[in-house]
Design an enzyme around this catalytic site. Structure first.
Site, mmCIF file in Angstrom:
data_model
loop_
_atom_site.group_PDB
_atom_site.id
_atom_site.type_symbol
_atom_site.label_atom_id
_atom_site.label_comp_id
_atom_site.label_asym_id
_atom_site.label_seq_id
_atom_site.Cartn_x
_atom_site.Cartn_y
_atom_site.Cartn_z
ATOM 1 C CG ASP A 174 -67.862 -23.754 55.551
ATOM 2 O OD1 ASP A 174 -67.564 -24.436 54.551
ATOM 3 O OD2 ASP A 174 -69.023 -23.627 55.951
ATOM 4 C CG HIS A 175 -64.004 -27.471 52.432
ATOM 5 N ND1 HIS A 175 -64.645 -28.259 53.345
ATOM 6 C CD2 HIS A 175 -64.467 -27.838 51.220
ATOM 7 C CE1 HIS A 175 -65.464 -29.078 52.707
ATOM 8 N NE2 HIS A 175 -65.380 -28.841 51.417
ATOM 9 C CG ASP A 232 -71.383 -33.674 57.143
ATOM 10 O OD1 ASP A 232 -70.350 -33.444 57.794
ATOM 11 O OD2 ASP A 232 -71.365 -34.127 55.969
ATOM 12 C CG HIS A 237 -70.418 -27.023 53.612
ATOM 13 N ND1 HIS A 237 -69.316 -26.411 54.163
ATOM 14 C CD2 HIS A 237 -70.175 -28.348 53.678
ATOM 15 C CE1 HIS A 237 -68.457 -27.336 54.550
ATOM 16 N NE2 HIS A 237 -68.957 -28.517 54.270
#
Ligand code: NAD
Length: 483
Positions: A174-175, A232, A237
Site C-alpha cells: 500500500d504505497h 480504490d 489508504h
C-alpha cells in the site's frame, strides 16, 4: 541533517510486468534513485520479465526513457544503473521463458519477485516461481494493489499465495505506508510524551481524515468504474491512516507488533449505517473542459462513486464515543491529505462564556506542505477585558529540517529497499487486508441492494453538500480541504 544511506546487500529483483505502466512510472525510477545515492549496490541485478519479446538492450532503452521522463537523471549514474538491467520474455500463465529466467538468477543472494501485473496473474506467478525452483525459504514476493475486490476474492488471493509462500515472504504494497509523512504519524504519536496522554475519547472530540485529489479518473476509467472510491481509496489508504491514528502503541516498532495493533483497530470498527455515508460523483468542470465522471468512464448511467464521506466508530476503550469522519474524492478543489484531531473544549471557562471558547486542534498535513499545526488559545491582545482567540503553532517539516533535510524519497524507493532488507513493517498482512474487506463488503452490498445513486458534485468543489450535513447533524463541520 542529511539522511543516512545504508547500502543493502546485493540482490536479484525480477520485475514481472517490467514493461508496464507502474514499472515505467514508479518502480524503475525508484530503483534508479536508490542506485544513485549508493543504496542499491552496483552488482545488484534487475530483471524485467514480461510477455512481450525484447532483449536486454531494448529494456535498457525503455528504462532510460522512463527514468528521464519520471525522475531526474545524471548521465554517469544512469549508464551504470542501466548496466544492472536485463530482460527475459516470460509468460506468467504459460511455460515460456522460465528456464531462461532461472539461468539469470544467482544463488546465495537476496532474491525478490515483484508481481507488477494484473492481480488475476498473482496466483499463476506464485505457482510458477515455486514449481520452476526459483524460490527458497528466504525469497520474497511483492504484490500490488488492488488486493481483491471483496472479502471472498481477497481470501482466494491470500490462499493462492499461501499455497507457495509463507506470510513472512509476502509483501503487499500500500504505497501510502511508504510515504515519509505517513510514517511520521507514528513518530509524532509515539516519539512525544505530549500527545499520547490526551489521545482518547476523554479529550478528543472527533477526528477528520481527508484525502482529496484534483485529478479525475483519467485513463483508469475502466478499472475505476468497477471499483469506486470505497474500494480504490477507503478500504486501503484511508483505512491505513485510520489505523495509524487510532492504534494502541505497539511494544516495538517491528512488523508483527505494528500490524497486530492495526488489525485490532479494523476489527473494532462498527458497521456503518447508510445514513452515516455520503457517496458522490463529479460533474463536468466549468473552467477546464474536463469531462464529467460519466463521460470519463463512457457510461451515462454509471452509479460508481468518485467521492465518499463517512462517519466511523471504533468500539474499544480508547475510542468509544469518538467519531472518525473520513472523506476522499476526485476532482476536488485541492490535492491534499490531512488529518485533524479536534480536542474537546476545556471543561469550564474561568473567563466566562463571553470571553469565547476555542478548542485545541492538531492538524497533521501529509501533503502538501508536510507538517503539523497546533491551534492554541491565548488572550486577544490589547485592553478591554479578557477575550480569547486561537492562534496556530505552525511547523512545516521542510522549514524545520532546513535545506539539508532534502526531498523525502518516493514511497516506492523506501518500500522496495524494505523488501530487500526483509522488513515487512510497512506492508499489509493478509489478515489485515481481509479484515478491511470484511468491514467494507456490507457497505457496498447495501448500496447494491438499495440501488443507491451517488450525489452529484461540481468538479473543483469540496464534494456534495450532503457531506456537510453529515457533520452538521452532529454540530460539527469539516475543516478546509486545503489546510
Ligand atoms: P500494465 O497493463 O501497464 O502492464 C502490465 C504488464 O504485465 C506488462 O509488462 C505486460 O507485458 C505484463 N503481462 C501481462 N500479461 C502477462 C503474462 N501473461 N505474462 C507475463 N507478463 C504479462 O499494468 P500496470 O499499470 O503496470 O499495473 C501493474 C500492477 O500494478 C497491477 O496489479 C495494477 O493494479 C497495479 N497498480 C498500478 C498502478 C499504476 O499507477 N499503473 C498503481 C497502483 C497499482
Amino acid at each position: 541533517m542529511v539522511s543516512r544511506v545504508i547500502p543493502v546487500d546485493p540482490f536479484d529483483l525480477v520485475i514481472f510486468g517490467g514493461t508496464g505502466d507502474l514499472a515505467r512510472r514508479k518502480i524503475l525510477p525508484a530503483l534508479y534513485q536508490r542506485f544513485r545515492v549508493g543504496q542499491m549496490p552496483p552488482d545488484a541485478r534487475l530483471i524485467g520479465a514480461a510477455r512481450s519479446s525484447h532483449d536486454a538492450a531494448d529494456y535498457r532503452a525503455f528504462a532510460e526513457a522512463a527514468i528521464r521522463e519520471f525522475s531526474d537523471a545524471d548521465r554517469g549514474s544512469l549508464a551504470a544503473f542501466l548496466d544492472t538491467l536485463d530482460y527475459v520474455t516470460v509468460d506468467a500463465s504459460g511455460e515460456t521463458g522460465w528456464a531462461g529466467l532461472a539461468e539469470r538468477l544467482q544463488p546465495g543472494r537476496v532474491r525478490a519477485f515483484y508481481f507488477s501485473v494484473a492481480p488475476g496473474l498473482f496466483g499463476d506467478l506464485a505457482e510458477r516461481v515455486r514449481l520452476h525452483g526459483l524460490a527458497d525459504a528466504d525469497t520474497r514476493i511483492v504484490v500490488e494493489k488492488p488486493f481483491g475486490r471483496d472479502l471472498g476474492s481477497a481470501r482466494a488471493l491470500n490462499k493462492a499465495l499461501a499455497a507457495h509462500f509463507d506470510e513472512s515472504q509476502i509483501y503487499r504494497i500500500d504505497h501510502y505506508l511508504g510515504k515519509e509523512t505517513v510514517q511520521n504519524l507514528m513518530a509524532i504519536r509515539f516519539g512525544n510524551m505530549l500527545f499520547e496522554p490526551l489521545w482518547n475519547s476523554q479529550y478528543v472530540d472527533h477526528i477528520q481524515i481527508t484525502v482529496a485529489e484534483t485529478v479525475g479518473v483519467g485513463g483508469r476509467g475502466e478499472y475505476y468504474d468497477r471499483a469506486g472510491a470505497m474500494r480504490d481509496m477507503m478500504q486501503n489508504h484511508l483505512m491505513q491512516l485510520l489505523c495509524l491514528i487510532a492504534m494502541e502503541p505497539p511494544a516495538k516498532f517491528d512488523p508483527d507488533a505494528v500490524r497486530d495493533e492495526k488489525l485490532k483497530v479494523i476489527r473494532a470498527l462498527d458497521p456503518v449505517p447508510p445514513h452515516h455515508i455520503v457517496r458522490g460523483q463529479y460533474g463536468a468542470g466549468d473552467s477546464d473542459n474536463q469531462p464529467s465522471y460519466r463521460e470519463a468512464v463512457d457510461d451515462p448511467r454509471s452509479t460508481t462513486e468518485s467521492y465518499i464521506a463517512l462517519k466511523a466508530h471504533i468500539s474499544n476503550w480508547r475510542w468509544a464515543g469518538t467519531p472518525f469522519y473520513l472523506r476522499t474524492g476526485k476532482r476536488l478543489v485541492a490535492r491534499s491529505s490531512v488529518i485533524n484531531v479536534a480536542f474537546k473544549d476545556a471543561p469550564h471557562s474561568i473567563f466566562g462564556e463571553e470571553a469565547g471558547r476555542h478548542a485545541n486542534l492538531l492538524t497533521i498535513r501529509l501533503q502538501p506542505n508536510e507538517g503539523i499545526t497546533l491551534r492554541v488559545t491565548i488572550k486577544e491582545p490589547g485592553p478591554g477585558g479578557m477575550r480569547l482567540v486561537d492562534v496556530p503553532l505552525d511547523m512545516t517539516f521542510a522549514e524545520a529540517l532546513g535545506p539539508e533535510g532534502g526531498d523525502p524519497p518516493d514511497a516506492y524507493e523506501r518500500l522496495i529497499m524494505d523488501v530487500i532488507r526483509g522488513n515487512q513493517t510497512l506492508f499489509m498482512r493478509g489478515d489485515e487486508v481481509e479484515a478491511a474487506w470484511a468491514w467494507t463488503d456490507p457497505i457496498i452490498a447495501g448500496w447494491e441492494a438499495r440501488g443507491d445513486v451517488p450525489k452529484p458534485y461540481d468538479s473543483g468543489s469540496v464534494g456534495p453538500a450532503e457531506a456537510d450535513q453529515l457533520l452538521k447533524r452532529d454540530q460539527r463541520q469539516w475543516r478546509g480541504i486545503n489546510p
